[in-house]
Design a protein around this motif. Structure first.
Motif, mmCIF file in Angstrom:
data_model
loop_
_atom_site.group_PDB
_atom_site.id
_atom_site.type_symbol
_atom_site.label_atom_id
_atom_site.label_comp_id
_atom_site.label_asym_id
_atom_site.label_seq_id
_atom_site.Cartn_x
_atom_site.Cartn_y
_atom_site.Cartn_z
ATOM 1 N N ALA A 79 -29.723 54.526 -5.120
ATOM 2 C CA ALA A 79 -30.315 54.978 -6.381
ATOM 3 C C ALA A 79 -31.741 55.456 -6.164
ATOM 4 O O ALA A 79 -32.545 54.781 -5.522
ATOM 5 N N ARG A 80 -32.068 56.613 -6.740
ATOM 6 C CA ARG A 80 -33.419 57.175 -6.629
ATOM 7 C C ARG A 80 -34.176 57.108 -7.949
ATOM 8 O O ARG A 80 -35.355 57.438 -8.017
ATOM 9 N N VAL A 81 -33.499 56.713 -9.013
ATOM 10 C CA VAL A 81 -34.091 56.504 -10.321
ATOM 11 C C VAL A 81 -33.226 55.467 -11.019
ATOM 12 O O VAL A 81 -32.032 55.340 -10.719
ATOM 13 N N ILE A 82 -33.813 54.685 -11.929
ATOM 14 C CA ILE A 82 -33.074 53.636 -12.635
ATOM 15 C C ILE A 82 -33.062 53.964 -14.123
ATOM 16 O O ILE A 82 -34.112 54.212 -14.733
ATOM 17 N N LEU A 83 -31.863 53.969 -14.719
ATOM 18 C CA LEU A 83 -31.693 54.184 -16.149
ATOM 19 C C LEU A 83 -31.298 52.862 -16.789
ATOM 20 O O LEU A 83 -30.198 52.349 -16.554
ATOM 21 N N ALA A 84 -32.205 52.278 -17.550
ATOM 22 C CA ALA A 84 -31.995 50.968 -18.170
ATOM 23 C C ALA A 84 -31.705 51.181 -19.651
ATOM 24 O O ALA A 84 -32.618 51.403 -20.454
ATOM 25 N N GLN A 85 -30.428 51.122 -20.010
ATOM 26 C CA GLN A 85 -30.000 51.339 -21.393
ATOM 27 C C GLN A 85 -29.915 49.996 -22.113
ATOM 28 O O GLN A 85 -29.352 49.033 -21.584
ATOM 29 N N THR A 86 -30.444 49.942 -23.324
ATOM 30 C CA THR A 86 -30.449 48.677 -24.032
ATOM 31 C C THR A 86 -30.351 48.889 -25.531
ATOM 32 O O THR A 86 -30.616 49.981 -26.034
ATOM 33 N N ASN A 87 -29.959 47.819 -26.227
ATOM 34 C CA ASN A 87 -29.868 47.827 -27.681
ATOM 35 C C ASN A 87 -30.588 46.584 -28.183
ATOM 36 O O ASN A 87 -30.069 45.476 -28.082
ATOM 37 N N ASN A 88 -31.802 46.761 -28.708
ATOM 38 C CA ASN A 88 -32.612 45.633 -29.163
ATOM 39 C C ASN A 88 -32.619 45.479 -30.673
ATOM 40 O O ASN A 88 -33.466 44.775 -31.219
ATOM 41 N N ALA A 89 -31.669 46.131 -31.347
ATOM 42 C CA ALA A 89 -31.702 46.148 -32.807
ATOM 43 C C ALA A 89 -31.563 44.757 -33.414
ATOM 44 O O ALA A 89 -32.035 44.512 -34.531
ATOM 45 N N ASP A 90 -30.912 43.841 -32.703
ATOM 46 C CA ASP A 90 -30.725 42.488 -33.240
ATOM 47 C C ASP A 90 -32.025 41.713 -33.367
ATOM 48 O O ASP A 90 -32.073 40.714 -34.091
ATOM 49 N N PHE A 91 -33.075 42.140 -32.670
ATOM 50 C CA PHE A 91 -34.264 41.301 -32.557
ATOM 51 C C PHE A 91 -35.481 41.846 -33.293
ATOM 52 O O PHE A 91 -36.582 41.316 -33.158
ATOM 53 N N GLY A 92 -35.272 42.906 -34.081
ATOM 54 C CA GLY A 92 -36.327 43.379 -34.968
ATOM 55 C C GLY A 92 -37.644 43.627 -34.259
ATOM 56 O O GLY A 92 -37.699 44.200 -33.170
ATOM 57 N N HIS A 93 -38.714 43.176 -34.892
ATOM 58 C CA HIS A 93 -40.067 43.382 -34.357
ATOM 59 C C HIS A 93 -40.537 42.170 -33.544
ATOM 60 O O HIS A 93 -41.750 41.945 -33.411
ATOM 61 N N THR A 94 -39.616 41.408 -33.007
ATOM 62 C CA THR A 94 -39.976 40.208 -32.255
ATOM 63 C C THR A 94 -40.412 40.570 -30.830
ATOM 64 O O THR A 94 -40.428 41.731 -30.429
ATOM 65 N N ASP A 95 -40.705 39.515 -30.051
ATOM 66 C CA ASP A 95 -41.182 39.701 -28.678
ATOM 67 C C ASP A 95 -40.082 40.122 -27.714
ATOM 68 O O ASP A 95 -40.385 40.512 -26.585
ATOM 69 N N GLU A 96 -38.820 40.040 -28.108
ATOM 70 C CA GLU A 96 -37.733 40.251 -27.147
ATOM 71 C C GLU A 96 -37.820 41.604 -26.452
ATOM 72 O O GLU A 96 -37.668 41.715 -25.237
ATOM 73 N N SER A 97 -38.062 42.660 -27.228
ATOM 74 C CA SER A 97 -38.032 44.002 -26.630
ATOM 75 C C SER A 97 -39.188 44.218 -25.660
ATOM 76 O O SER A 97 -39.019 44.882 -24.628
ATOM 77 N N VAL A 98 -40.360 43.663 -25.954
ATOM 78 C CA VAL A 98 -41.478 43.845 -25.025
ATOM 79 C C VAL A 98 -41.327 42.948 -23.796
ATOM 80 O O VAL A 98 -41.784 43.291 -22.705
ATOM 81 N N GLN A 99 -40.665 41.800 -23.963
ATOM 82 C CA GLN A 99 -40.360 40.974 -22.795
ATOM 83 C C GLN A 99 -39.411 41.722 -21.864
ATOM 84 O O GLN A 99 -39.580 41.705 -20.635
ATOM 85 N N GLN A 100 -38.426 42.400 -22.435
ATOM 86 C CA GLN A 100 -37.487 43.153 -21.610
ATOM 87 C C GLN A 100 -38.173 44.353 -20.958
ATOM 88 O O GLN A 100 -37.899 44.684 -19.799
ATOM 89 N N LEU A 101 -39.068 45.010 -21.687
ATOM 90 C CA LEU A 101 -39.814 46.129 -21.103
ATOM 91 C C LEU A 101 -40.669 45.657 -19.935
ATOM 92 O O LEU A 101 -40.829 46.380 -18.942
ATOM 93 N N ALA A 102 -41.216 44.447 -20.027
ATOM 94 C CA ALA A 102 -42.002 43.896 -18.917
ATOM 95 C C ALA A 102 -41.139 43.739 -17.665
ATOM 96 O O ALA A 102 -41.593 44.004 -16.545
ATOM 97 N N ILE A 103 -39.883 43.307 -17.853
ATOM 98 C CA ILE A 103 -38.976 43.192 -16.709
ATOM 99 C C ILE A 103 -38.747 44.566 -16.100
ATOM 100 O O ILE A 103 -38.776 44.740 -14.872
ATOM 101 N N ALA A 104 -38.518 45.577 -16.955
ATOM 102 C CA ALA A 104 -38.296 46.936 -16.462
ATOM 103 C C ALA A 104 -39.506 47.446 -15.683
ATOM 104 O O ALA A 104 -39.369 48.104 -14.643
ATOM 105 N N ARG A 105 -40.703 47.131 -16.155
ATOM 106 C CA ARG A 105 -41.923 47.577 -15.465
ATOM 107 C C ARG A 105 -42.021 46.947 -14.077
ATOM 108 O O ARG A 105 -42.364 47.604 -13.094
ATOM 109 N N LEU A 106 -41.724 45.666 -13.998
ATOM 110 C CA LEU A 106 -41.763 44.998 -12.690
ATOM 111 C C LEU A 106 -40.677 45.532 -11.764
ATOM 112 O O LEU A 106 -40.885 45.644 -10.548
ATOM 113 N N ARG A 107 -39.516 45.869 -12.314
ATOM 114 C CA ARG A 107 -38.461 46.455 -11.480
ATOM 115 C C ARG A 107 -38.911 47.799 -10.904
ATOM 116 O O ARG A 107 -38.561 48.144 -9.767
#
Length: 508
Positions: free
Chosen positions: A397-425
């Motif tokens: 793989a030369r690029v990573i496509l991370a598809q996600t559905n965060n609609a269940d978690f509204g404006h909570t911390d979940e989506s930014v926690q997941q984005l942090a994982i993507a940044r570290l990856r």
């Protein structure tokens, strides 16, 4: 009780108070506060509360610290699922915390006797302590039911000066380094005879040695222009929508891009709520988008090729349909499938019955060949799975496509926690990561961890960017889980020596 500082021990009630506060401090180091410097402080406070503790009281301190951290860290679960799943998952992870910190208490109490020299106390004990922490994180990330690879200390450092170290040692290695610094600070606190100036010098020197490690260089060997679309669709688990509404939302968000020259278009997880492999109407919509954009489309949907449902990503080409499929390898237990349903149902039948269908575990490789560009595909929780990320890089793989559905978690911390994982990856693999969500947080992260583009949450829109491709192999990818095994082994071996010393002392 006090003696000198090396025998420092808080009363149990005070240790429990410190442990509860330490869990909250550790959580504050994570997004969205992102006060990353507080993460090692929280860990150090936990170790401070463990000083002088036995295994039994260490387990109690660890349980309190774990509950404090986890019940804050994953509070976003309560938005749709309520208190029972939140406390169940938080409680399970807290049990891991309790065991890990209980065993750490044994090392902190008996380690200085096993390695009595000053360099043994400062050089060996912190390594053993950090190794045990890493082992606990590693086990809970894969077990039970595939584990919950969330809340690792490394994940607090996505935008800190320590973040680039992940390319050298991986996520487990970064956790080890941060916890080692915390344990070293606590051990220095126990060595007053060294003098305050020398102790500060050692602490500052240790941090400096870690931070002078240069970022791993990335060699760009191409580029690709892509469009990543956030449809702002109400795609939550319990959302009420008419069939095809989510597909329509992403179609509408893509139409303004017609005329843009791109190599491919990426939609999020679940962006087509009607399976185009079984619905001619949905297939025609995807054909239209692919034709008008003159590019392949990568979209998420739910497939059922036989008697099993899969959370799938499709590589769609006009006139050819799904030319490649990836089925999610790491569906989330108690959300996307119900493990041991007969066992768990009596505890909360209404909640268990909410999971009406069980998604299968995918067996396909997580690579799409998009007109010669090999892209790694991660669906939501897949991005937190070390093994899956390493496999896609091993497969080219030369690029990573991370598809996600965060609609269940509204404006909570979940989506930014997941984005942090993507940044570290992105930094760990030296690859561009396109984190595209139905509602956010969506962003394109370059291999150095910088944000190339992003979209506001709960807003329809698209990111159209030319992104770098790379086939750089970082030390973290070469080592795989080798570093994790190494430091975990050191921690467990050191624990065994401390336990033997404790038994001998009791016998005497």
């Amino acid at each position: 009780m006090w003696g000198n500082e090396r025998s420092f021990s808080l009363p149990l009630w005070a240790a429990l108070v410190v442990a509860a506060g330490a869990g909250a401090v550790l959580d504050a180091g994570f997004p969205d506060r992102d006060w990353w410097y507080l993460a090692p402080v929280g860990v150090a406070l936990m170790f401070l509360a463990l000083l002088g503790r036995s295994l039994a009281t260490g387990l109690l301190v660890g349980l309190v610290a774990g509950l404090s951290f986890w019940l804050i860290h994953i509070f976003w679960i309560t938005l749709y699922l309520g208190l029972v799943p939140w406390f169940a998952l938080g409680g399970l992870e807290s049990l891991f915390f309790a065991v890990g910190l209980g065993l750490t208490a044994v090392v902190l109490r008996h380690g200085p006797r096993v390695w009595p020299s000053i360099w043994g106390r400062l050089g060996v004990v912190p390594v053993i302590v950090a190794g045990l922490w890493t082992a606990r994180e590693a086990i809970s990330a894969v077990w039970p039911y595939g584990g919950f690879a969330w809340g690792r200390v490394a994940l607090s450092q996505s935008e800190s000066p320590f973040g680039p170290l992940v390319a050298w040692v991986g996520l487990s290695g970064l956790s080890f380094i941060l916890v080692w610094l915390s344990a070293l600070a606590v051990q220095l606190f126990r060595e007053p005879e060294l003098g305050r100036t020398l102790r500060k010098g050692i602490a500052v020197g240790a941090v400096a040695v870690v931070l002078i490690v240069p970022a791993w260089p990335t060699t760009q060997n191409g580029e690709v222009r892509l469009a990543a679309v956030q449809g702002n669709a109400d795609a939550g688990l319990f959302a009420e929508y008419s069939p095809g509404q989510i597909l329509q939302d992403h179609t509408s968000a893509t139409l303004p891009l017609i005329g843009e020259k791109v190599d491919f278009v990426v939609w999020p997880e679940n962006s087509s709520d009607i399976d185009p492999t079984r619905s001619q109407g949905a297939a025609q919509v995807l054909d239209y988008i692919s034709t008008e954009m003159d590019a392949p489309l990568i979209t998420g949907t739910i497939t059922k090729p036989d008697d099993t449902y899969y959370n799938s990503s499709l590589l769609w080409e006009a006139g050819r349909g799904a030319v490649d499929v990836y089925d999610k390898v790491h569906p989330v237990p108690f959300a996307e499938y119900m493990p041991d349903r007969a066992f768990w149902r009596p505890f909360a039948p209404d909640l268990i019955d909410l999971i009406g269908r069980d998604y299968g575990i995918g067996t396909r490789d997580n690579i799409f060949d998009i007109n010669g560009v090999l892209a790694g595909i991660a669906i939501c929780f897949d991005i937190a799975d070390d093994q899956l990320v390493h496999e896609m890089i091993d497969d080219g793989a030369r690029v990573i496509l991370a598809q996600t559905n965060n609609a269940d978690f509204g404006h909570t911390d979940e989506s930014v926690q997941q984005l942090a994982i993507a940044r570290l990856r992105a930094m760990e693999t030296s690859r561009t990561v396109v984190n595209i969500s139905t509602v956010g947080s969506s962003a394109i992260i370059t291999p150095d961890g910088a944000t190339l583009d992003s979209l506001p949450t709960f807003t329809s829109g698209a990111m159209v960017q030319t992104v770098p491709l790379s086939d750089t192999i970082t030390p973290a990818i070469v080592a795989g889980r080798g570093f994790e095994w190494l430091v975990s082994g050191l921690g467990l071996a050191g624990l065994a020596l401390c336990a033997r010393s404790a038994r001998r002392r009791r016998h005497r």
